[in-house]
Design a protein around this motif. Structure first.
Motif, PDB file in Angstrom:
ATOM      1  N   LEU A 100      66.434  41.476  35.641  1.00  0.00           N
ATOM      2  CA  LEU A 100      67.715  40.775  35.539  1.00  0.00           C
ATOM      3  C   LEU A 100      67.715  39.849  34.328  1.00  0.00           C
ATOM      4  CD1 LEU A 100      70.477  39.880  36.533  1.00  0.00           C
ATOM      5  CD2 LEU A 100      69.343  38.276  38.092  1.00  0.00           C
ATOM      6  N   LYS A 103      77.003  41.532  40.528  1.00  0.00           N
ATOM      7  CA  LYS A 103      78.345  41.975  40.173  1.00  0.00           C
ATOM      8  C   LYS A 103      79.144  42.347  41.405  1.00  0.00           C
ATOM      9  CE  LYS A 103      78.864  44.374  36.331  1.00  0.00           C
ATOM     10  NZ  LYS A 103      78.689  45.394  35.248  1.00  0.00           N
ATOM     11  N   ASP A 157      68.512  46.193  42.517  1.00  0.00           N
ATOM     12  CA  ASP A 157      69.030  45.905  41.179  1.00  0.00           C
ATOM     13  C   ASP A 157      69.850  44.615  41.285  1.00  0.00           C
ATOM     14  OD1 ASP A 157      70.395  45.732  38.776  1.00  0.00           O
ATOM     15  OD2 ASP A 157      70.839  47.876  38.672  1.00  0.00           O
ATOM     16  N   ARG A 193      71.330  42.799  39.125  1.00  0.00           N
ATOM     17  CA  ARG A 193      72.604  42.781  38.383  1.00  0.00           C
ATOM     18  C   ARG A 193      73.686  43.501  39.188  1.00  0.00           C
ATOM     19  NH1 ARG A 193      73.782  41.078  33.516  1.00  0.00           N
ATOM     20  NH2 ARG A 193      75.785  41.712  32.628  1.00  0.00           N
ATOM     21  N   TYR A 194      73.340  44.603  39.810  1.00  0.00           N
ATOM     22  CA  TYR A 194      74.305  45.294  40.675  1.00  0.00           C
ATOM     23  C   TYR A 194      74.735  44.380  41.820  1.00  0.00           C
ATOM     24  CZ  TYR A 194      75.941  48.226  44.490  1.00  0.00           C
ATOM     25  OH  TYR A 194      76.669  48.739  45.551  1.00  0.00           O
ATOM     26  N   GLU A 228      78.642  36.265  34.714  1.00  0.00           N
ATOM     27  CA  GLU A 228      77.382  35.852  34.107  1.00  0.00           C
ATOM     28  C   GLU A 228      76.899  34.539  34.714  1.00  0.00           C
ATOM     29  OE1 GLU A 228      75.364  37.455  31.946  1.00  0.00           O
ATOM     30  OE2 GLU A 228      76.693  39.186  32.192  1.00  0.00           O
ATOM     31  N   LEU A 268      75.274  35.454  37.939  1.00  0.00           N
ATOM     32  CA  LEU A 268      73.979  36.095  37.745  1.00  0.00           C
ATOM     33  C   LEU A 268      72.898  35.086  37.386  1.00  0.00           C
ATOM     34  CD1 LEU A 268      75.122  39.295  35.804  1.00  0.00           C
ATOM     35  CD2 LEU A 268      74.187  39.213  38.125  1.00  0.00           C
ATOM     36  N   SER A 297      68.447  41.406  31.066  1.00  0.00           N
ATOM     37  CA  SER A 297      69.792  41.973  30.930  1.00  0.00           C
ATOM     38  C   SER A 297      70.868  40.919  30.705  1.00  0.00           C
ATOM     39  CB  SER A 297      70.146  42.784  32.182  1.00  0.00           C
ATOM     40  OG  SER A 297      70.441  41.928  33.282  1.00  0.00           O
ATOM     41  N   LEU A 298      70.516  39.637  30.849  1.00  0.00           N
ATOM     42  CA  LEU A 298      71.516  38.577  30.749  1.00  0.00           C
ATOM     43  C   LEU A 298      71.960  38.362  29.310  1.00  0.00           C
ATOM     44  CD1 LEU A 298      70.032  35.942  33.231  1.00  0.00           C
ATOM     45  CD2 LEU A 298      72.018  37.424  33.600  1.00  0.00           C
ATOM     46  N   ALA A 336      74.980  49.402  38.333  1.00  0.00           N
ATOM     47  CA  ALA A 336      75.616  48.169  37.869  1.00  0.00           C
ATOM     48  C   ALA A 336      76.595  48.448  36.724  1.00  0.00           C
ATOM     49  CB  ALA A 336      74.559  47.165  37.413  1.00  0.00           C
TER      50      ALA A 336
END
Length: 276
Positions: free
Chosen positions: A236, A165, A159, A161-162, A213, A216, A239-240, A127
């Motif tokens: 996740l 994105k 993942d 987030r990956y 964001e 996500l 990580s935000l 990511a």
């Protein structure tokens, strides 16, 4: 390698003469281009990464060498959106594959060129890929598979987030493709099927987000009640970027399990549908 039984043997013989006319170092660099998919547009910056790692070439040296290969009709030089790059005719690509049937080490060299210095990060994630490198966002799964890194693909496809994105840059279909590749090597892992179904049911919401964001956090809201993905959703969430809105209860508009996919893009009633 004489290409005696190949239907395009005479063309390959001509290409072989062009390759033999190169210096040993130039020939090695050319053969390394076998790792790029047929018909893919490969920006120069991707080749620069590869050749900087395998041959120590500078960007200027890479540009000159690619132009030399183009003049010898060994590849095609292109310009897309003011970004120079290369691609291959199917015969050029077939020729490379005949010469280099096993390109696993070269795929791994390209992958390693994208990894962050392990001394600068505690946990590497795909990511963290460069924001503007559309090539590797699109073809990462391909290079992981061809480089014998299927286990790494399995981890990457979970993942969130990956995936988020990737949807932000290339659309939901691109993320679904990665999940399909991951499922092919993990038939007993039901989490990929659940992830794919959530994306299919929520595409109309994910595609409308004004920022990555926002996508996500919306993605997270659709996954919070998935028991098979609790570890992934927790990662996740941590990580935000703060602040963000989190739903405390399950979303009231959660899709019915029978829903396969939500289609978007039309501006009026859908009165017919063609199935291919």
């Amino acid at each position: 390698l004489e290409f005696l039984d190949h239907p395009y043997g005479s063309i390959f013989k001509t290409m072989k003469l062009s390759v033999q006319a190169l210096s040993e170092a130039e020939r090695t660099r050319y053969l390394e281009l076998v790792i790029f998919p047929e018909d893919a547009y490969v920006p120069d910056q991707v080749v620069e990464r590869l050749w900087s790692r395998t041959g120590g070439l500078t960007p200027v040296q890479t540009q000159k060498l690619l132009s030399r290969f183009s003049r010898k009709s060994l590849l095609l030089r292109k310009n897309e959106r003011e970004v120079s790059g290369i691609s291959f005719h199917d015969l050029q690509h077939d020729f490379l594959r005949l010469l280099i049937p096993d390109a696993v080490p070269i795929h791994r060299q390209l992958l390693d060129s994208y990894r962050l210095d392990p001394r600068k990060t505690q946990q590497w994630s795909w990511a963290n890929l460069p924001e503007d490198d559309h090539y590797v966002w699109r073809y990462l799964a391909y290079h992981l598979i061809q480089g014998g890194k299927r286990d790494e693909l399995t981890t990457t496809a979970k993942d969130l987030r990956y995936l988020g994105k990737k949807m932000w840059r290339l659309g939901a279909n691109a993320a679904e493709m990665d999940l399909q590749f991951a499922m092919a090597g993990s038939e007993n892992d039901l989490s990929f099927e659940r992830l794919q179904r959530v994306i299919q049911q929520s595409t109309h919401l994910l595609a409308r987000q004004p920022s990555v964001e926002g996508l996500l956090t919306t993605f997270l809201s659709r996954l919070q009640s998935e028991s098979t993905l609790q570890n992934e959703t927790q990662r996740l969430e941590t990580s935000l970027e703060l602040p963000y809105i989190k739903s405390v209860w399950p979303m009231p508009d959660k899709s019915d399990p029978a829903l396969v996919r939500t289609l978007g893009g039309h501006s009026d009633w859908v009165t017919s549908c063609a199935i291919d």
